[in-house]
Design an enzyme around this catalytic site. Structure first.
Site, PDB file in Angstrom:
ATOM      1  N   HIS A 121      -3.986  -6.415   2.257  1.00  0.00           N
ATOM      2  CA  HIS A 121      -3.789  -6.464   3.671  1.00  0.00           C
ATOM      3  C   HIS A 121      -3.650  -7.664   4.185  1.00  0.00           C
ATOM      4  O   HIS A 121      -4.908  -8.588   3.398  1.00  0.00           O
ATOM      5  CB  HIS A 121      -4.449  -5.063   3.984  1.00  0.00           C
ATOM      6  CG  HIS A 121      -3.929  -3.606   4.398  1.00  0.00           C
ATOM      7  ND1 HIS A 121      -3.051  -3.446   3.971  1.00  0.00           N
ATOM      8  CD2 HIS A 121      -4.679  -3.147   3.315  1.00  0.00           C
ATOM      9  CE1 HIS A 121      -2.320  -1.967   3.627  1.00  0.00           C
ATOM     10  NE2 HIS A 121      -4.015  -1.669   2.937  1.00  0.00           N
ATOM     11  N   CYS A 137       0.774  -1.015  -0.391  1.00  0.00           N
ATOM     12  CA  CYS A 137       0.287  -0.014  -0.391  1.00  0.00           C
ATOM     13  C   CYS A 137       0.850   1.118   0.553  1.00  0.00           C
ATOM     14  O   CYS A 137       1.375   1.550  -0.975  1.00  0.00           O
ATOM     15  CB  CYS A 137      -0.805   0.145   1.173  1.00  0.00           C
ATOM     16  SG  CYS A 137      -2.039   0.635   0.664  1.00  0.00           S
TER      17      CYS A 137
END
Length: 235
Positions: free
Chosen positions: A195, A96
């Site tokens: 994630h 990310c």
């Protein structure tokens, strides 16, 4: 004492670990221990130098907009070492915000432009009133492996010509919701919006990265046969 050791850098773990990205290191250590390899981890954060010759793996996790802006001010002092590490085929996982900061730039939700270090040429645009959130599944075109996880990002990342996606999106949005790709591969760098974290849910990818790190440090060993003995798991 283990005969073989890997030394990992966790970049800005005190700031860029919002989504439990440290679990990627836990997964690597779990698999490394099964073949008698010791993995130790060093925090490299604000004000610290990055010595590219010191590390065998680098994790750069994700964070919130505020933490990313703070990190962006410090990261240029590490840029030269990180670029040399990447170009020397050092294995790195960027998640990310870490993935974004290694590129040219990214836009926050409010339009603020944050400069990356241009270690690679991808860039990230924003979505002022939308996020890509939910379960995601991709397929790696080189190995045929499927990776499953969870995405949660407002950024829309576009890869450069010398990069390829980590996988083709089977479910979810991926990098930008347009081109059907998720994450990136450049040399031995892996970027992703997964994630969860990605290596705990996808032991096949963890083993792939572990093998790369071991072959780079100990090229005279037959690590492929060692890795083949390990059963990949999903936690």
């Amino acid at each position: 004492m283990a005969e073989y050791h890997l030394h990992a850098a966790h970049l800005y773990a005190d700031l860029m670990n919002t989504y439990g990205d440290y679990g990627n290191l836990v997964a690597l250590r779990y698999y490394a221990n099964q073949i008698g390899v010791e993995l130790d981890v060093e925090l490299v954060s604000i004000g610290d130098e990055f010595d590219e010759d010191k590390f065998d793996f680098v994790l750069f996790g994700g964070g919130q907009d505020y933490e990313e802006a703070v990190v962006a001010k410090d990261l240029p002092m590490k840029a030269a070492g990180l670029k040399r590490y990447i170009e020397a085929d050092g294995p790195l996982l960027g998640v990310c915000g870490g993935f974004q900061l290694l590129g040219e730039y990214f836009l926050l939700a409010d339009g603020t432009r944050i400069e990356g270090i241009s270690a690679m040429k991808h860039y990230t645009l924003n979505q002022p009133h939308n996020r890509f959130t939910g379960n995601i599944k991709i397929e790696n075109s080189e190995t045929g492996q499927e990776y499953k996880g969870f995405e949660n990002h407002q950024g829309r990342t576009f890869l450069a010509d010398n990069q390829r996606p980590l996988g083709k999106v089977l479910q979810g949005k991926g990098n930008n919701g347009e081109d059907g790709g998720e994450g990136l591969i450049y040399k031995n760098v892996y970027g992703t919006y997964f994630h969860g974290p990605i290596l705990t849910r996808n032991g096949n990818l963890a083993l792939r990265i572990l093998q790369i790190a071991l072959e780079r440090k100990y090229p005279d060993m037959d690590w492929a046969s060692q890795i083949a003995r390990i059963e990949p798991e999903s936690f």
